[in-house]
Design an enzyme around this catalytic site. Structure first.
Site, PDB file in Angstrom:
ATOM      1  N   LYS A  63      22.352  -9.944  10.040  1.00 29.39           N
ATOM      2  CA  LYS A  63      20.929  -9.633   9.941  1.00 29.39           C
ATOM      3  C   LYS A  63      20.109 -10.748  10.594  1.00 29.39           C
ATOM      4  O   LYS A  63      20.397 -11.931  10.409  1.00 29.39           O
ATOM      5  CB  LYS A  63      20.545  -9.476   8.473  1.00 29.39           C
ATOM      6  N   SER A 143      15.374  -3.950   3.524  1.00 27.90           N
ATOM      7  CA  SER A 143      15.034  -4.461   4.837  1.00 27.90           C
ATOM      8  C   SER A 143      16.246  -4.666   5.749  1.00 27.90           C
ATOM      9  O   SER A 143      16.081  -4.862   6.960  1.00 27.90           O
ATOM     10  CB  SER A 143      14.281  -5.790   4.700  1.00 27.90           C
ATOM     11  N   SER A 167      16.862  -4.719  -0.711  1.00 27.97           N
ATOM     12  CA  SER A 167      17.030  -4.784   0.742  1.00 27.97           C
ATOM     13  C   SER A 167      18.457  -4.590   1.222  1.00 27.97           C
ATOM     14  O   SER A 167      18.689  -4.426   2.415  1.00 27.97           O
ATOM     15  CB  SER A 167      16.490  -6.118   1.279  1.00 27.97           C
TER      16      SER A 167
END
Length: 447
Positions: A63, A143, A167
């Site tokens: 990420k 996210s 997330s």
């Protein structure tokens, strides 16, 4: 879409001197043509790769709020430069030491979805909107959107994400993969762009819980406590979930019970709450972000933005690219600091205590060690005008309490995945993953 891409599949690939470059080239070509916008950066195809170490060269995507010394780290924002950080985050360094190959960085909800109200999950100024491989019109959640999609679309067997509240579990459930959130701090957070020192966690996406556990063993610090294979279903967690979502979950519980797996049902808890106070959580996240993100930016010494004020100013000067869909009210709270320390500490301590009491009460009353619930409803339609809708979900209690959790795919509503949340007490991370592997294997054997 290759939903069965696992560590074992990768290990069975024939070794060759050029396997690393081949993986990079294939990933680059596929990501350019599938329209998912899951990737932001791909490593140089000429970089040397090794098939050694415990993970044997395992391809992993990271990420883009986790520092990598050879690739940019931007949190999806144009306000951070493409100049890579000076060193790897601890989690990246440990993956490399264990023999993993970092193939690239994944798209995300910009600034871990803590930039402004009415946000669009899976969108960043740098990468655009990440698309759900099951239905491009549907949201990926956030996210850690790109990390979940990368596994669901068969880019890699494993991807790394982060969670503050939902997330990891949200995009994992909406994209039909396993998503594991560690106990905060159990996987070292050094080099991860911070939001909340209280709630931030590093976690893992995979198609198999066993694969997530294999990687977690190289990342998790400190003692790992056991759990009993006894499960509790708490019906007061079900508010807002649709009848079809509940039917999918109930069918799963019935199958597990038929297999002799002990499951206790409860209507409610006698202490604490399984519905954390959202206002208190906002105070905690905004207050901690103001300190921790500012410190990260100062220490990083980025060429474009070295403070929260720099980020806000950049966005104001690039309205079309950064503020066209929603604003930056949450970042501005970090500069304005509307709450004092006494208010912050009261909000943090009370909300965390009540969430811990709620989970502990459910497990005590049900004589179990793991809480089960539907993770959320199926993926919603992307709405760039109004942003994400309010959605029922069951990941927040673990996030606020600081307990580990994960979501396991349990079926589909039509073509859209449904997941099941599993929550256990702090520091039971590896045991929780082992139990998830047990349930996943049992459910597949019973289907």
């Amino acid at each position: 879409m290759n939903e069965l891409y696992t560590i074992r599949d990768f290990a069975n690939l024939a070794p060759s001197p050029t396997w690393g470059s081949t993986l990079v080239e294939a990933l680059a070509e596929r990501s350019q043509h599938d329209g998912l916008s899951a990737l932001l950066f791909i490593t140089d195809a000429d970089q040397a790769f090794a098939r050694g170490g415990a993970l044997g060269g395992l391809p992993v995507l990271i990420k883009d709020n986790i520092d990598t010394k050879d690739l940019p780290t931007t949190a999806g924002s144009l306000a951070l430069s493409l100049d890579p950080p000076k060193q790897d985050a601890t989690v990246v360094a440990r993956l490399r030491q264990a023999g993993a190959t970092i193939l690239g960085k994944t798209n995300l909800s910009e600034w871990a979805n803590f930039r402004g109200f009415a946000s669009v999950s899976g969108w960043s100024g740098r990468g655009g909107i990440t698309r759900n491989p099951h239905d491009p019109a549907r949201s990926t959640g956030g996210s850690s959107s790109g990390s979940a999609v990368a596994v669901a679309a068969g880019y890699v067997p494993v991807a790394i994400g982060t969670e503050t509240d939902g997330s990891i579990l949200c995009p994992a459930a909406m994209n039909g993969v396993v998503g594991f959130k560690s106990t905060p701090g159990k996987i070292d957070r050094t080099g991860v762009i911070p939001l909340s020192r209280t709630q931030d966690s590093v976690g893992i996406f995979a198609n198999r819980a066993a694969d997530a556990r294999s990687v977690a063993e190289h990342l998790i610090d400190g003692p790992n406590e056991p759990v009993r294979p006894r499960y509790v279903v708490l019906e007061s967690l079900f508010d807002g979930l649709t009848p079809k979502t509940l039917a999918t979950f109930e069918a799963t519980v019935t199958r597990l019970s038929d297999l002799g797996i002990p499951i206790t049902r409860l209507e409610k808890v006698d202490q604490g709450t399984l519905k954390p106070n959202e206002e208190a959580e906002l105070i905690v996240l905004a207050y901690e972000m103001a300190d921790d993100l500012e410190k990260y930016l100062v220490e990083r010494g980025d060429l474009t933005s070295r403070s929260l004020v720099d980020v806000i100013t950049f966005n104001n000067h690039h309205q079309q690219q950064e503020l066209g869909l929603f604003g930056q009210e949450l970042l501005m709270m970090g500069v304005e600091r509307p709450w004092d320390e006494v208010t912050y500490r009261k909000a943090r301590d009370s909300n965390r205590r009540e969430a811990q009491l709620g989970i502990d009460s459910a497990l005590r009353l049900g004589d179990g060690d793991i809480l089960l619930a539907p993770t959320m409803n199926a993926a919603w339609l992307i709405d760039i005008v109004n942003g994400d809708p309010a959605t029922a979900a069951t990941w927040s209690p673990a996030a606020v309490a600081g307990y580990p959790s994960l979501t396991l795919p349990i079926g589909k509503l039509g073509h859209l995945p449904i997941g099941m949340t599993m929550i256990s007490r702090a520091h039971t991370d590896l045991a929780l993953l082992a139990e998830a592997d047990h349930l996943q294997t049992a459910l597949e054997g019973a289907s």
